[in-house]
Design a protein around this motif. Structure first.
Motif, PDB file in Angstrom:
ATOM      1  N   ILE A  58       0.656  -1.183   0.044  1.00  0.00           N
ATOM      2  CA  ILE A  58      -0.107  -0.001  -0.055  1.00  0.00           C
ATOM      3  C   ILE A  58       0.805   1.003   0.034  1.00  0.00           C
ATOM      4  N   PRO A  59       0.988   2.027  -1.149  1.00  0.00           N
ATOM      5  CA  PRO A  59       1.861   3.191  -1.074  1.00  0.00           C
ATOM      6  C   PRO A  59       1.620   4.343  -0.122  1.00  0.00           C
ATOM      7  N   ALA A  60       2.434   4.768   0.296  1.00  0.00           N
ATOM      8  CA  ALA A  60       2.064   6.222   1.096  1.00  0.00           C
ATOM      9  C   ALA A  60       1.083   7.028   0.440  1.00  0.00           C
ATOM     10  N   ILE A  61       1.401   7.212  -1.010  1.00  0.00           N
ATOM     11  CA  ILE A  61       0.558   8.155  -1.573  1.00  0.00           C
ATOM     12  C   ILE A  61      -1.074   7.822  -1.624  1.00  0.00           C
ATOM     13  N   ALA A  62      -1.264   6.604  -1.355  1.00  0.00           N
ATOM     14  CA  ALA A  62      -2.658   6.298  -1.122  1.00  0.00           C
ATOM     15  C   ALA A  62      -3.327   7.098  -0.053  1.00  0.00           C
ATOM     16  N   GLU A  63      -2.671   7.294   0.810  1.00  0.00           N
ATOM     17  CA  GLU A  63      -2.917   8.332   2.134  1.00  0.00           C
ATOM     18  C   GLU A  63      -2.825   9.836   1.675  1.00  0.00           C
ATOM     19  N   GLU A  64      -1.691  10.003   1.102  1.00  0.00           N
ATOM     20  CA  GLU A  64      -1.531  11.382   0.913  1.00  0.00           C
ATOM     21  C   GLU A  64      -2.433  12.095  -0.055  1.00  0.00           C
ATOM     22  N   VAL A  65      -2.726  11.499  -0.979  1.00  0.00           N
ATOM     23  CA  VAL A  65      -3.722  12.164  -1.887  1.00  0.00           C
ATOM     24  C   VAL A  65      -5.073  12.390  -1.326  1.00  0.00           C
ATOM     25  N   GLN A  94      -5.980   8.474  12.048  1.00  0.00           N
ATOM     26  CA  GLN A  94      -4.934   7.319  11.912  1.00  0.00           C
ATOM     27  C   GLN A  94      -3.958   7.675  11.077  1.00  0.00           C
ATOM     28  N   LEU A  95      -3.442   8.944  11.028  1.00  0.00           N
ATOM     29  CA  LEU A  95      -2.444   9.267   9.952  1.00  0.00           C
ATOM     30  C   LEU A  95      -1.045   8.193   9.939  1.00  0.00           C
ATOM     31  N   SER A  96      -0.642   7.860   8.781  1.00  0.00           N
ATOM     32  CA  SER A  96       0.932   7.147   9.097  1.00  0.00           C
ATOM     33  C   SER A  96       1.819   7.517   8.126  1.00  0.00           C
ATOM     34  N   THR A  97       1.753   8.729   7.408  1.00  0.00           N
ATOM     35  CA  THR A  97       2.822   9.005   6.415  1.00  0.00           C
ATOM     36  C   THR A  97       3.473  10.241   6.875  1.00  0.00           C
ATOM     37  N   ALA A  98       4.853  10.519   6.470  1.00  0.00           N
ATOM     38  CA  ALA A  98       5.380  11.785   6.708  1.00  0.00           C
ATOM     39  C   ALA A  98       4.730  12.829   5.988  1.00  0.00           C
ATOM     40  N   ALA A  99       4.435  12.591   4.695  1.00  0.00           N
ATOM     41  CA  ALA A  99       3.793  13.792   3.858  1.00  0.00           C
ATOM     42  C   ALA A  99       2.354  14.258   4.351  1.00  0.00           C
ATOM     43  N   VAL A 133       1.752  14.141   7.475  1.00  0.00           N
ATOM     44  CA  VAL A 133       1.761  15.044   8.634  1.00  0.00           C
ATOM     45  C   VAL A 133       2.302  16.328   8.169  1.00  0.00           C
ATOM     46  N   ASN A 134       2.985  16.223   7.357  1.00  0.00           N
ATOM     47  CA  ASN A 134       3.367  17.779   6.668  1.00  0.00           C
ATOM     48  C   ASN A 134       2.306  18.451   5.926  1.00  0.00           C
ATOM     49  N   ALA A 135       1.467  17.910   5.338  1.00  0.00           N
ATOM     50  CA  ALA A 135       0.293  18.583   4.759  1.00  0.00           C
ATOM     51  C   ALA A 135      -0.728  19.030   5.866  1.00  0.00           C
ATOM     52  N   VAL A 136      -0.705  18.323   6.845  1.00  0.00           N
ATOM     53  CA  VAL A 136      -1.684  19.009   8.030  1.00  0.00           C
ATOM     54  C   VAL A 136      -1.012  20.196   8.980  1.00  0.00           C
ATOM     55  N   ARG A 137       0.358  19.961   8.868  1.00  0.00           N
ATOM     56  CA  ARG A 137       0.824  21.075   9.668  1.00  0.00           C
ATOM     57  C   ARG A 137       0.992  22.300   8.602  1.00  0.00           C
ATOM     58  N   ALA A 138       1.116  22.202   7.473  1.00  0.00           N
ATOM     59  CA  ALA A 138       0.841  23.311   6.439  1.00  0.00           C
ATOM     60  C   ALA A 138      -0.576  23.851   6.739  1.00  0.00           C
ATOM     61  N   ARG A 169       4.526   1.672   8.540  1.00  0.00           N
ATOM     62  CA  ARG A 169       5.090   2.170   7.310  1.00  0.00           C
ATOM     63  C   ARG A 169       6.779   2.271   7.630  1.00  0.00           C
ATOM     64  N   SER A 170       7.572   3.077   7.030  1.00  0.00           N
ATOM     65  CA  SER A 170       8.732   3.046   7.074  1.00  0.00           C
ATOM     66  C   SER A 170       9.481   3.775   8.460  1.00  0.00           C
ATOM     67  N   GLU A 171      10.655   3.661   8.639  1.00  0.00           N
ATOM     68  CA  GLU A 171      11.280   4.584   9.682  1.00  0.00           C
ATOM     69  C   GLU A 171      11.287   6.081   9.572  1.00  0.00           C
ATOM     70  N   GLU A 172      11.283   6.474   8.281  1.00  0.00           N
ATOM     71  CA  GLU A 172      11.065   8.042   8.033  1.00  0.00           C
ATOM     72  C   GLU A 172       9.583   8.494   8.468  1.00  0.00           C
ATOM     73  N   ASP A 173       8.601   7.745   8.190  1.00  0.00           N
ATOM     74  CA  ASP A 173       7.307   7.874   8.661  1.00  0.00           C
ATOM     75  C   ASP A 173       7.120   8.145  10.106  1.00  0.00           C
ATOM     76  N   ARG A 174       7.747   7.089  10.479  1.00  0.00           N
ATOM     77  CA  ARG A 174       7.733   6.956  12.120  1.00  0.00           C
ATOM     78  C   ARG A 174       8.092   7.878  12.911  1.00  0.00           C
ATOM     79  N   LYS A 175       9.187   8.475  12.304  1.00  0.00           N
ATOM     80  CA  LYS A 175       9.993   9.500  12.669  1.00  0.00           C
ATOM     81  C   LYS A 175       8.926  10.850  12.756  1.00  0.00           C
ATOM     82  N   ALA A 176       8.467  10.940  11.444  1.00  0.00           N
ATOM     83  CA  ALA A 176       7.893  12.185  11.126  1.00  0.00           C
ATOM     84  C   ALA A 176       6.618  12.241  12.034  1.00  0.00           C
ATOM     85  N   LEU A 177       5.719  11.148  12.488  1.00  0.00           N
ATOM     86  CA  LEU A 177       4.868  11.051  13.328  1.00  0.00           C
ATOM     87  C   LEU A 177       5.349  11.401  14.795  1.00  0.00           C
ATOM     88  N   LEU A 178       6.269  10.953  15.168  1.00  0.00           N
ATOM     89  CA  LEU A 178       6.799  11.436  16.543  1.00  0.00           C
ATOM     90  C   LEU A 178       7.186  13.006  16.604  1.00  0.00           C
TER      91      LEU A 178
END
Length: 426
Positions: free
Chosen positions: A205-212, A232-237, A239-244, A282-291
């Motif tokens: 399941i690609p991250a873009i499925a959530e991001e779009v 239930q967000l799970s992706t770095a992008a 989180v960045n979209a919500v932050r913006a 998801r990936s370690e990059e995504d996990r760090k972005a959630l934190l």
């Protein structure tokens, strides 16, 4: 039940007793007295080393099973698991049978728990029969007591439906809750799309499925000026979209499931269906972005995402098994332990007790003399093992069974009833 708690540390930033070690006297369902020392006759006294007390915790996202899916979990099991996990109030997803889309179905959940040890709050369906097309009787359901509107695990796919929902909910300041996942992009996916999925031969399941979906919902939110909660967000992008969007002034909030940061796609046990969740680990990059999103306040709260499944739904090949884990009893401990690098244990409690309530406009209980006692007692440092005999749920689908966890609930006090967690041993 009248109780006297001795030497408890108050955890409530709005209370004048915050951080103080006090005695707490509860009588007739109310906080009778808070003082440095209290003596009372004919009252049960409770004393446990290192005990803390906060206002009762509220879980914004959980699946109850009953009515309609009692073979997965009954409301009695559900409420018992919630209380053992420290939750005095829980919002119930509408994915039931019948769907929570009528006054009668809203009343059922409200009335069955009105004087119980856990209060249930109905989340009503946005669309009729969760079909994603025709809106439910939103105004009628709001008048009946629905606290927010969502199609639950059936993520809204049609843009025109989301647009109309925002417009109707604006009439009374209602909140639309949506789990962002594009079904067409995620179709057939079993875990996060990455090197692990390739190695295991599982469709990802690609991250873009959530991001779009997040991008789409935020655009519609900006257009309508409504209120949106992304669950239930799970992706770095994502989180960045919500932050913006928050910096832009949009009325958007979001949460993550407590378990989401506990694993990555590389850490899960191969083909163990207890690790199959939606969204996937998801990936370690995504996990760090959630934190980081939790740390800077982009992510507003933490939910259990409790999803019980019977054995027939989980004891299958990975690609055939249903996604989801039980989380009511472990949500606090998993969050307390997993998020410790970015959130203090006090911040975890704030999100569980206040953050979730603010999203849907529920009143925040008071921790003061004379207030109705809606309380959770816990120890942030105590370890325990989530053993099968301690599991109050009718389901067993959890990757945390048999694991030692840090942060243990002692019990809850709600509607004059004290529920002791059997996992807490002095």
């Amino acid at each position: 039940m009248d109780l006297l708690f001795k030497a408890v540390t108050i955890v409530d930033s709005t209370s004048s007793f915050d951080g103080q070690v006090v005695d707490l006297l509860l009588e007739d369902g109310k906080i009778k007295q808070i003082a440095s020392s209290i003596e009372a006759d004919e009252v049960q006294t409770i004393s446990a080393q290192g005990l803390h007390c906060s206002i009762g915790w509220f879980d914004l996202i959980a699946f109850s099973g009953e009515p309609g899916y009692e073979h997965r979990e009954t409301l009695q099991n559900f409420m018992q698991a919630a209380a053992y996990g420290g939750f005095t109030e829980v919002a119930c997803q509408p994915n039931l049978n019948p769907v929570t889309q009528t006054r009668a179905s809203v009343d059922y959940l409200k009335n069955i728990s009105a004087s119980g040890f856990v209060r249930l709050h109905p989340l009503a369906a946005v669309t009729h029969d969760l079909d994603g097309k025709d809106l439910s009787e939103i105004l009628d359901l709001q008048a009946a007591g629905a606290i927010a509107f969502t199609d639950g695990s059936d993520a809204l796919q049609a843009e025109d439906t989301v647009l109309k929902a925002f417009e109707y909910l604006k009439l009374f300041g209602g909140v639309l809750i949506n789990q962002p996942q594009n079904r067409k992009i995620a179709n057939g996916g079993q875990m996060h799309e990455g090197t692990a999925s390739t190695r295991l031969g599982l469709k990802g399941i690609p991250a873009i499925a959530e991001e779009v979906q997040i991008s789409r919902d935020l655009q519609l939110l900006q257009y309508t000026g409504g209120r949106l909660h992304l669950t239930q967000l799970s992706t770095a992008a994502g989180v960045n979209a919500v932050r913006a969007a928050k910096k832009q002034g949009l009325n958007v909030t979001c949460d993550i499931a407590a378990h989401q940061c506990a694993f990555t796609d590389e850490m899960i046990l191969p083909f163990d269906t207890n690790y199959k969740v939606t969204p996937p680990f998801r990936s370690e990059e995504d996990r760090k972005a959630l934190l980081e999103g939790l740390q800077d306040g982009t992510i507003d709260t933490i939910v259990s995402a409790h999803t019980p499944w019977n054995e027939e739904a989980k004891e299958l090949e990975f690609d055939l098994a249903d996604a989801g884990i039980i989380g009511l009893q472990t949500a606090y401990a998993v969050a307390n332990e997993t998020l410790a690098s970015h959130l203090s244990w006090r911040e975890v409690i704030q999100k569980l007790s206040i953050g979730s309530r603010e999203i849907v406009g529920l009143p925040v209980p008071g921790l003061s003399e004379g207030a109705a006692a809606n309380l959770t007692f816990f120890s942030p440092d105590k370890t325990w093992v989530f053993e099968e005999q301690l599991n109050a749920s009718a389901a067993k689908n959890s990757p945390f069974l048999g694991r030692e966890l840090k942060g243990c609930v002692f019990g809850t006090y709600m509607n004059g009833q004290f529920t002791k967690n059997p996992a807490y041993q002095n």
